[in-house]
Motif scaffolding. Structure first.
Motif, PDB file in Angstrom:
ATOM      1  N   GLN A  18       0.835  -1.202   0.000  1.00 38.37           N
ATOM      2  CA  GLN A  18       0.000   0.000   0.000  1.00 38.37           C
ATOM      3  C   GLN A  18       0.871   1.254   0.000  1.00 38.37           C
ATOM      4  O   GLN A  18       0.586   2.223  -0.721  1.00 38.37           O
ATOM      5  N   GLY A  19       1.931   1.256   0.806  1.00 37.30           N
ATOM      6  CA  GLY A  19       2.828   2.397   0.834  1.00 37.30           C
ATOM      7  C   GLY A  19       3.496   2.635  -0.508  1.00 37.30           C
ATOM      8  O   GLY A  19       3.606   3.772  -0.967  1.00 37.30           O
ATOM      9  N   LEU A  20       3.929   1.573  -1.149  1.00 30.14           N
ATOM     10  CA  LEU A  20       4.553   1.693  -2.469  1.00 30.14           C
ATOM     11  C   LEU A  20       3.568   2.243  -3.491  1.00 30.14           C
ATOM     12  O   LEU A  20       3.899   3.135  -4.280  1.00 30.14           O
ATOM     13  N   GLU A  21       2.353   1.727  -3.490  1.00 30.04           N
ATOM     14  CA  GLU A  21       1.346   2.196  -4.444  1.00 30.04           C
ATOM     15  C   GLU A  21       1.031   3.670  -4.235  1.00 30.04           C
ATOM     16  O   GLU A  21       0.848   4.416  -5.212  1.00 30.04           O
ATOM     17  N   SER A  22       0.998   4.111  -2.986  1.00 30.47           N
ATOM     18  CA  SER A  22       0.657   5.505  -2.702  1.00 30.47           C
ATOM     19  C   SER A  22       1.759   6.466  -3.152  1.00 30.47           C
ATOM     20  O   SER A  22       1.515   7.672  -3.276  1.00 30.47           O
ATOM     21  N   HIS A  23       2.951   5.925  -3.417  1.00 30.17           N
ATOM     22  CA  HIS A  23       4.051   6.760  -3.897  1.00 30.17           C
ATOM     23  C   HIS A  23       4.374   6.496  -5.363  1.00 30.17           C
ATOM     24  O   HIS A  23       5.476   6.792  -5.829  1.00 30.17           O
ATOM     25  N   GLY A  24       3.400   5.970  -6.082  1.00 29.12           N
ATOM     26  CA  GLY A  24       3.516   5.860  -7.524  1.00 29.12           C
ATOM     27  C   GLY A  24       4.294   4.674  -8.031  1.00 29.12           C
ATOM     28  O   GLY A  24       4.685   4.645  -9.206  1.00 29.12           O
ATOM     29  N   PHE A  25       4.529   3.672  -7.193  1.00 30.22           N
ATOM     30  CA  PHE A  25       5.214   2.473  -7.654  1.00 30.22           C
ATOM     31  C   PHE A  25       4.210   1.496  -8.255  1.00 30.22           C
ATOM     32  O   PHE A  25       3.094   1.323  -7.748  1.00 30.22           O
ATOM     33  N   LYS A  26       4.619   0.848  -9.329  1.00 33.56           N
ATOM     34  CA  LYS A  26       3.780  -0.111 -10.038  1.00 33.56           C
ATOM     35  C   LYS A  26       4.516  -1.450 -10.139  1.00 33.56           C
ATOM     36  O   LYS A  26       5.654  -1.576  -9.700  1.00 33.56           O
ATOM     37  N   GLU A  27       3.851  -2.418 -10.726  1.00 33.71           N
ATOM     38  CA  GLU A  27       4.450  -3.742 -10.959  1.00 33.71           C
ATOM     39  C   GLU A  27       5.076  -4.295  -9.679  1.00 33.71           C
ATOM     40  O   GLU A  27       6.207  -4.799  -9.675  1.00 33.71           O
ATOM     41  N   THR A  57      13.371 -17.993  -4.421  1.00 32.23           N
ATOM     42  CA  THR A  57      14.622 -17.305  -4.733  1.00 32.23           C
ATOM     43  C   THR A  57      15.851 -17.911  -4.068  1.00 32.23           C
ATOM     44  O   THR A  57      16.976 -17.609  -4.469  1.00 32.23           O
ATOM     45  N   THR A  58      15.644 -18.710  -3.015  1.00 32.48           N
ATOM     46  CA  THR A  58      16.703 -19.227  -2.122  1.00 32.48           C
ATOM     47  C   THR A  58      17.312 -18.123  -1.258  1.00 32.48           C
ATOM     48  O   THR A  58      18.248 -18.383  -0.504  1.00 32.48           O
ATOM     49  N   PHE A  59      16.789 -16.892  -1.341  1.00 31.76           N
ATOM     50  CA  PHE A  59      17.270 -15.809  -0.493  1.00 31.76           C
ATOM     51  C   PHE A  59      16.680 -15.970   0.899  1.00 31.76           C
ATOM     52  O   PHE A  59      15.580 -16.514   1.062  1.00 31.76           O
ATOM     53  N   TYR A  60      17.368 -15.439   1.907  1.00 31.41           N
ATOM     54  CA  TYR A  60      16.964 -15.693   3.288  1.00 31.41           C
ATOM     55  C   TYR A  60      15.775 -14.852   3.758  1.00 31.41           C
ATOM     56  O   TYR A  60      15.234 -15.103   4.840  1.00 31.41           O
ATOM     57  N   GLN A  61      15.371 -13.855   2.992  1.00 32.34           N
ATOM     58  CA  GLN A  61      14.218 -13.025   3.338  1.00 32.34           C
ATOM     59  C   GLN A  61      13.320 -12.849   2.115  1.00 32.34           C
ATOM     60  O   GLN A  61      13.802 -12.951   0.980  1.00 32.34           O
ATOM     61  N   PRO A  62      12.023 -12.571   2.323  1.00 38.13           N
ATOM     62  CA  PRO A  62      11.184 -12.142   1.195  1.00 38.13           C
ATOM     63  C   PRO A  62      11.759 -10.901   0.525  1.00 38.13           C
ATOM     64  O   PRO A  62      12.366 -10.052   1.182  1.00 38.13           O
ATOM     65  N   ILE A  63      11.560 -10.811  -0.774  1.00 42.28           N
ATOM     66  CA  ILE A  63      12.067  -9.698  -1.591  1.00 42.28           C
ATOM     67  C   ILE A  63      10.888  -9.032  -2.271  1.00 42.28           C
ATOM     68  O   ILE A  63       9.998  -9.710  -2.791  1.00 42.28           O
ATOM     69  N   VAL A  64      10.860  -7.713  -2.263  1.00 43.51           N
ATOM     70  CA  VAL A  64       9.843  -6.982  -3.011  1.00 43.51           C
ATOM     71  C   VAL A  64      10.529  -6.151  -4.093  1.00 43.51           C
ATOM     72  O   VAL A  64      11.544  -5.505  -3.835  1.00 43.51           O
ATOM     73  N   LEU A  65       9.974  -6.218  -5.294  1.00 42.80           N
ATOM     74  CA  LEU A  65      10.411  -5.411  -6.426  1.00 42.80           C
ATOM     75  C   LEU A  65       9.266  -4.493  -6.819  1.00 42.80           C
ATOM     76  O   LEU A  65       8.109  -4.922  -6.854  1.00 42.80           O
ATOM     77  N   ALA A  66       9.567  -3.226  -7.103  1.00 40.95           N
ATOM     78  CA  ALA A  66       8.535  -2.270  -7.506  1.00 40.95           C
ATOM     79  C   ALA A  66       9.142  -1.277  -8.473  1.00 40.95           C
ATOM     80  O   ALA A  66      10.281  -0.835  -8.295  1.00 40.95           O
ATOM     81  N   ARG A  67       8.370  -0.906  -9.493  1.00 38.32           N
ATOM     82  CA  ARG A  67       8.864   0.011 -10.516  1.00 38.32           C
ATOM     83  C   ARG A  67       8.244   1.395 -10.338  1.00 38.32           C
ATOM     84  O   ARG A  67       7.029   1.527 -10.161  1.00 38.32           O
ATOM     85  N   LYS A  68       9.094   2.420 -10.403  1.00 41.10           N
ATOM     86  CA  LYS A  68       8.610   3.791 -10.346  1.00 41.10           C
ATOM     87  C   LYS A  68       7.851   4.105 -11.636  1.00 41.10           C
ATOM     88  O   LYS A  68       8.328   3.828 -12.733  1.00 41.10           O
ATOM     89  N   GLU A  69       6.682   4.702 -11.491  1.00 41.63           N
ATOM     90  CA  GLU A  69       5.867   5.032 -12.651  1.00 41.63           C
ATOM     91  C   GLU A  69       6.613   5.994 -13.573  1.00 41.63           C
ATOM     92  O   GLU A  69       7.254   6.952 -13.121  1.00 41.63           O
ATOM     93  N   ASP A  70       6.539   5.717 -14.870  1.00 40.63           N
ATOM     94  CA  ASP A  70       7.184   6.561 -15.874  1.00 40.63           C
ATOM     95  C   ASP A  70       6.119   7.497 -16.461  1.00 40.63           C
ATOM     96  O   ASP A  70       5.451   7.179 -17.430  1.00 40.63           O
ATOM     97  N   ASN A  71       5.971   8.659 -15.832  1.00 40.40           N
ATOM     98  CA  ASN A  71       4.923   9.596 -16.270  1.00 40.40           C
ATOM     99  C   ASN A  71       5.208  10.170 -17.658  1.00 40.40           C
ATOM    100  O   ASN A  71       4.298  10.545 -18.374  1.00 40.40           O
ATOM    101  N   SER A  72       6.489  10.234 -18.020  1.00 38.93           N
ATOM    102  CA  SER A  72       6.811  10.766 -19.343  1.00 38.93           C
ATOM    103  C   SER A  72       6.255   9.893 -20.446  1.00 38.93           C
ATOM    104  O   SER A  72       5.801  10.369 -21.488  1.00 38.93           O
TER     105      SER A  72
END
Length: 262
Positions: free
Chosen positions: A224-233, A242-257
């Motif tokens: 929710q915090g990411l979405e409120s700051h314009g992050f998508k995907e 992933t075999t990584f030791y913690q959950p990972i979140v990926l988010a893309r900054k909206e490309d308004n241009s």
């Protein structure tokens, strides 16, 4: 973040590597997961990457080893000094800065392809306002279409069990032993971590205690915090995938241009 957080990492900086069985191998393993995730998400390499919670350099050094241009910052002056020293020993030209992730305006550069926030750093932000400030500051530093990658404990699970103890973990190396364990004191959706490091050198045993407070941020809250700051995907990747030791979140900054040009 509070001064207590800075003090926690200032005190811990010279001994932080003792948490790992082999810090050098952990640097390589983490970069072997995080690097390809960013490279594939952005479909290019090398990248210009900001590690805004670099600690003693665990992720920053590993990402630099993959050939990326890395700028790194942290709230802790002692951790930044240690990270710079470690990077210099390995021959990496990483620019290090002391900065609070809630306000990265002091960094002399921006337009990053990616911003990395590793090792459960976001939960040091104890209020919604703190988290919002950090996400806004990170977004400002990213190029349009740039990617945020954060790693965070699985608080969706931890809030249901509220564990009070982690470890002990025993390490042995070159006739020395190390013991690492944590005690967690819960207070609602926050908890104090008491980290204990004990190790021997020859016949002398040394024990250190470090304490800091964290906030148990759920995946829904961070999304929710990411979405409120314009992050998508926004994509959550769990350790089993992933075999990584913690959950990972990926988010893309909206490309308004891109939106404006259509």
């Amino acid at each position: 973040m509070s001064t207590d957080t800075a003090g926690f990492y200032d005190d811990l900086a010279e001994h932080y590597h003792l948490i790992f069985k082999d810090w050098g191998r952990s640097i390589e393993r983490q970069a072997g997961v995080l690097g390809p995730l960013l490279e594939n998400k952005l479909a290019r390499s090398p990248l210009k990457i900001l590690d805004c919670a670099c600690g003693i350099g665990t992720q920053a050094i590993g990402i630099a080893q993959r050939g990326h241009t890395v700028v790194a910052s942290d709230l802790s002056k002692a951790a930044v000094r240690r990270a710079a020293r470690e990077a210099h020993k390995l021959g990496f030209d990483i620019k290090f800065h002391v900065a609070d992730m809630r306000d990265l305006s002091a960094l002399p550069t921006s337009d990053f392809d990616a911003v990395l926030v590793g090792d459960n750093a976001l939960p040091h932000l104890l209020s919604d306002e703190d988290l919002s400030q950090a996400l806004e500051s990170i977004s400002i530093r990213l190029k349009p279409g740039g990617v945020l990658l954060a790693t965070i404990r699985d608080y969706d699970s931890l809030l249901s069990t509220r564990p009070s103890f982690q470890g002990p973990t025993f390490y042995s190396e070159n006739e020395t032993r190390r013991i690492v364990h944590q005690v967690w004191d819960w207070d609602g959706n926050q908890y104090d971590v008491h980290l204990y490091l004990t190790w021997n050198s020859a016949s002398l045993w040394t024990s250190k205690h470090y304490a800091s407070r964290y906030r148990a941020i759920t995946r829904a809250e961070l999304t929710q915090g990411l979405e409120s700051h314009g992050f998508k995907e926004i994509e959550w990747l769990m350790p089993e995938a992933t075999t990584f030791y913690q959950p990972i979140v990926l988010a893309r900054k909206e490309d308004n241009s891109a939106v404006e040009s259509t």
